[in-house]
Design an enzyme around this catalytic site. Structure first.
Site, PDB file in Angstrom:
ATOM      1  N   ASP A  83       0.843  -1.188   0.000  1.00  0.00           N
ATOM      2  CA  ASP A  83       0.000   0.000   0.000  1.00  0.00           C
ATOM      3  C   ASP A  83       0.882   1.242   0.000  1.00  0.00           C
ATOM      4  OD1 ASP A  83      -2.582   1.202   0.017  1.00  0.00           O
ATOM      5  OD2 ASP A  83      -2.296   1.742   2.108  1.00  0.00           O
TER       6      ASP A  83
ATOM      7  N   TYR B 142       1.317   5.663  -0.351  1.00  0.00           N
ATOM      8  CA  TYR B 142       0.833   6.890   0.306  1.00  0.00           C
ATOM      9  C   TYR B 142       1.115   8.025  -0.670  1.00  0.00           C
ATOM     10  CZ  TYR B 142       0.551  10.137   4.397  1.00  0.00           C
ATOM     11  OH  TYR B 142       0.219  11.115   5.305  1.00  0.00           O
TER      12      TYR B 142
ATOM     13  N   HIS C 137      -4.047  14.019   0.315  1.00  0.00           N
ATOM     14  CA  HIS C 137      -4.249  13.157   1.476  1.00  0.00           C
ATOM     15  C   HIS C 137      -3.053  13.250   2.424  1.00  0.00           C
ATOM     16  CE1 HIS C 137      -5.338   9.706   3.932  1.00  0.00           C
ATOM     17  NE2 HIS C 137      -4.174   9.140   3.662  1.00  0.00           N
TER      18      HIS C 137
ATOM     19  N   ARG D 174       0.602  16.831  12.595  1.00  0.00           N
ATOM     20  CA  ARG D 174       1.749  17.693  12.856  1.00  0.00           C
ATOM     21  C   ARG D 174       1.286  19.137  12.708  1.00  0.00           C
ATOM     22  NH1 ARG D 174       3.767  13.270  10.163  1.00  0.00           N
ATOM     23  NH2 ARG D 174       3.588  14.237   8.117  1.00  0.00           N
TER      24      ARG D 174
ATOM     25  N   GLU E 190     -10.297   3.880   3.058  1.00  0.00           N
ATOM     26  CA  GLU E 190      -9.366   4.613   2.210  1.00  0.00           C
ATOM     27  C   GLU E 190      -9.748   4.317   0.768  1.00  0.00           C
ATOM     28  OE1 GLU E 190      -5.407   5.372   4.883  1.00  0.00           O
ATOM     29  OE2 GLU E 190      -5.345   3.691   3.452  1.00  0.00           O
TER      30      GLU E 190
ATOM     31  N   GLU F 231      -9.051   4.011  -2.825  1.00  0.00           N
ATOM     32  CA  GLU F 231      -7.828   3.810  -3.592  1.00  0.00           C
ATOM     33  C   GLU F 231      -8.128   3.086  -4.904  1.00  0.00           C
ATOM     34  OE1 GLU F 231      -4.404   2.308  -1.549  1.00  0.00           O
ATOM     35  OE2 GLU F 231      -5.196   2.801   0.433  1.00  0.00           O
TER      36      GLU F 231
ATOM     37  N   ASP G  48      -8.840   0.195   1.437  1.00  0.00           N
ATOM     38  CA  ASP G  48      -7.940  -0.300   2.474  1.00  0.00           C
ATOM     39  C   ASP G  48      -8.482   0.160   3.827  1.00  0.00           C
ATOM     40  OD1 ASP G  48      -5.737  -1.777   3.254  1.00  0.00           O
ATOM     41  OD2 ASP G  48      -4.434  -0.033   3.342  1.00  0.00           O
TER      42      ASP G  48
ATOM     43  N   ARG H  25      -7.989   3.720  12.783  1.00  0.00           N
ATOM     44  CA  ARG H  25      -7.166   4.900  13.051  1.00  0.00           C
ATOM     45  C   ARG H  25      -6.634   4.946  14.480  1.00  0.00           C
ATOM     46  NH1 ARG H  25      -5.737   6.224   7.998  1.00  0.00           N
ATOM     47  NH2 ARG H  25      -7.531   6.729   6.680  1.00  0.00           N
TER      48      ARG H  25
ATOM     49  N   GLN I  46      -3.878   2.416  14.748  1.00  0.00           N
ATOM     50  CA  GLN I  46      -2.747   2.918  13.967  1.00  0.00           C
ATOM     51  C   GLN I  46      -1.983   4.012  14.705  1.00  0.00           C
ATOM     52  OE1 GLN I  46      -3.896   4.276  10.067  1.00  0.00           O
ATOM     53  NE2 GLN I  46      -1.840   4.950   9.509  1.00  0.00           N
TER      54      GLN I  46
ATOM     55  N   LYS J   2      -4.113  -2.020   9.627  1.00  0.00           N
ATOM     56  CA  LYS J   2      -4.488  -2.183   8.232  1.00  0.00           C
ATOM     57  C   LYS J   2      -4.398  -3.630   7.769  1.00  0.00           C
ATOM     58  CE  LYS J   2      -3.169   2.491   6.832  1.00  0.00           C
ATOM     59  NZ  LYS J   2      -4.247   2.890   5.921  1.00  0.00           N
TER      60      LYS J   2
ATOM     61  N   THR K  28      -8.791  -5.699   3.342  1.00  0.00           N
ATOM     62  CA  THR K  28      -8.693  -4.810   2.182  1.00  0.00           C
ATOM     63  C   THR K  28      -9.668  -5.349   1.145  1.00  0.00           C
ATOM     64  OG1 THR K  28      -6.352  -4.334   2.585  1.00  0.00           O
ATOM     65  CG2 THR K  28      -7.188  -3.903   0.371  1.00  0.00           C
TER      66      THR K  28
ATOM     67  N   THR L 246      -4.578   6.704  -0.503  1.00  0.00           N
ATOM     68  CA  THR L 246      -5.870   7.377  -0.500  1.00  0.00           C
ATOM     69  C   THR L 246      -5.911   8.500  -1.530  1.00  0.00           C
ATOM     70  OG1 THR L 246      -6.100   6.877   1.847  1.00  0.00           O
ATOM     71  CG2 THR L 246      -7.566   8.558   0.954  1.00  0.00           C
TER      72      THR L 246
ATOM     73  N   GLU M  82     -10.179  12.526   7.037  1.00  0.00           N
ATOM     74  CA  GLU M  82     -10.105  13.849   6.425  1.00  0.00           C
ATOM     75  C   GLU M  82     -11.474  14.525   6.367  1.00  0.00           C
ATOM     76  OE1 GLU M  82      -7.326  13.622   2.756  1.00  0.00           O
ATOM     77  OE2 GLU M  82      -8.023  11.583   3.156  1.00  0.00           O
TER      78      GLU M  82
END
Length: 415
Positions: A121, A123, A128, A137, A194, A196, A228, A232, A235, A248, A252, A344, A358
């Site tokens: 998978d 990113y 995203h 952050r 997610e 995808e 996927d 959260r 994770q 994860k 899937t 994503t 999101e």
């Protein structure tokens, strides 16, 4: 832009069908008997094993319960089979043998279309990555330092890739909230999707060798929709320093039909302008993304579906060919049946975000569904469905369903 290729299967000429003759996606079906390979045409499933047995197709393992033998045969075989099928199904070419090999799609069971060798998978969606980085952050440091230079990914689990329509149990796991003194074990409370695309590797590469971006593109047999599922809260506790693991690994979901590159050729489009020049092994060589409209619906138990996202595959920063070339660049052997998740797919506006993380901005802004229910994350009984199609001149190329319903967690240990 190519035009509709008319078929003697009348439903394939409907501009709203996902499966015109221009498409011919490959999958696996059964009709109360052994699973074998097929293509979708209109509202029908064409039994390729029957055509192979009748001598209308060469032996490409179409009597097997997976597409892997055919996928491993390479580009020329993919082209030849597609051309033969197009001729057999073209308007005016109806024959009793092919007619006898058709089944009503609503009367058959669709299976996982190929044996998944490995699942990786990525990113690779910039919006995203920026959204998630901003959440955890700050916007100034949203993207990791390496993000604009390489497609970041992690090795997932092939064992829990399932076909559309398979129910998914809410995962159990270890979590620790910011106010908790110690971690706890229990059912995920922040279950997410997610949105995808999945690239399916057809021809393999040898260990110790690398492939160019163009060679990687040639290795890809086709594409599926891919959800996927993501826990959260699990994770957030586990991912440092090695990234996603159990959050994860539990499921899937992919669509049952693999849409070939040939069917998508008219919809190729460029990747976005580069903010940093890419190194030669993954540098763009031409249009390698596709203009595919994507959406997500959420349906609560006994409720109505609500569209919660609309976006497009053309928003990705890295193409599947670039992801595959980077994956093999260390000498990693790529195998027939490898599945590469795009990451994503989120567009630049609120309604184009491909995950609930999101959409609700970490659970702070609930979304309202038809009927008045609200959601921050997925609840038991909710059904999530991914939709995708490329719009042509009088036809569209669809992927079929990619759905899953969340069932309560199976409590097999201490909770």
């Amino acid at each position: 832009m190519t035009h509709l290729i008319r078929s003697w299967v009348e439903t394939a000429n409907d501009p709203e069908t996902a499966f015109p003759l221009n498409n011919l996606p490959f999958g696996v079906f059964s009709a109360g008997d052994a699973p074998r390979c097929a293509v979708a045409i209109g509202d029908k499933v064409l039994d390729l094993a029957a055509l192979q047995a009748a001598g209308l197709l060469p032996d490409q393992g179409f009597d097997h319960p997976a597409l892997n033998t055919f996928m491993a045969s390479g580009r020329q075989a993919w082209h030849d089979i597609r051309e033969t099928l197009t001729d057999l199904l073209r308007a005016g070419n109806e024959t009793p043998a092919v007619q006898a090999a058709l089944h009503d799609m609503n009367s058959v069971t669709l299976h996982l279309p190929f044996t998944v060798s490995e699942f990786t998978d990525f990113y690779a969606g910039r919006q995203h990555a920026f959204n998630v980085g901003s959440l955890f952050r700050d916007p100034a440091n949203a993207l990791p330092p390496n993000w604009l230079h390489i497609p970041i990914g992690y090795n997932g689990r092939a064992s829990t890739v399932v076909v559309s329509g398979t129910d998914v149990h809410r995962p159990m796991g270890q979590m620790k909230g910011p106010q908790d003194d110690t971690p706890r074990f229990g059912p995920c409370q922040r279950l997410d999707i997610e949105l995808e695309m999945g690239a399916v590797v057809g021809t393999p590469s040898a260990m110790g060798t690398s492939v160019s971006v163009d060679e990687a593109d040639d290795m890809i047999f086709g594409y599926v929709l891919l959800n996927d599922w993501s826990a959260r809260d699990i994770q957030a506790w586990e991912y440092q320093p090695l990234g996603p693991f159990q959050a994860k690994a539990f499921a899937t979901t992919i669509s049952p039909w693999v849409v070939t590159k040939a069917a998508l050729e008219a919809f190729r489009t460029d990747t976005p302008p580069r903010e940093k020049e890419l190194l030669p092994h993954i540098k763009d060589t031409g249009p390698m993304l596709y203009d595919i409209d994507l959406s997500v619906t959420m349906t609560p138990e006994n409720g109505q579906p609500t569209v919660i996202c609309k976006t497009n595959y053309n928003t990705m920063y890295y193409s599947a060919a670039q992801q595959l070339a980077h994956h093999a660049s260390s000498g990693c052997a790529m195998r027939t049946g490898d599945l590469l998740g795009s990451g994503t797919i989120s567009g630049p506006e609120q309604g184009m975000f491909g995950s609930l993380l999101e959409m609700t901005w970490g659970g702070k802004n609930p979304i309202t569904l038809k009927g008045g229910q609200t959601r921050t994350f997925i609840e038991d009984g909710d059904t999530l469905a991914l939709h995708g199609s490329a719009q042509g001149d009088g036809y569209r190329i669809g992927f079929g369903p990619c759905t899953g319903t969340i069932l309560p967690a199976k409590r097999t240990g201490s909770a």
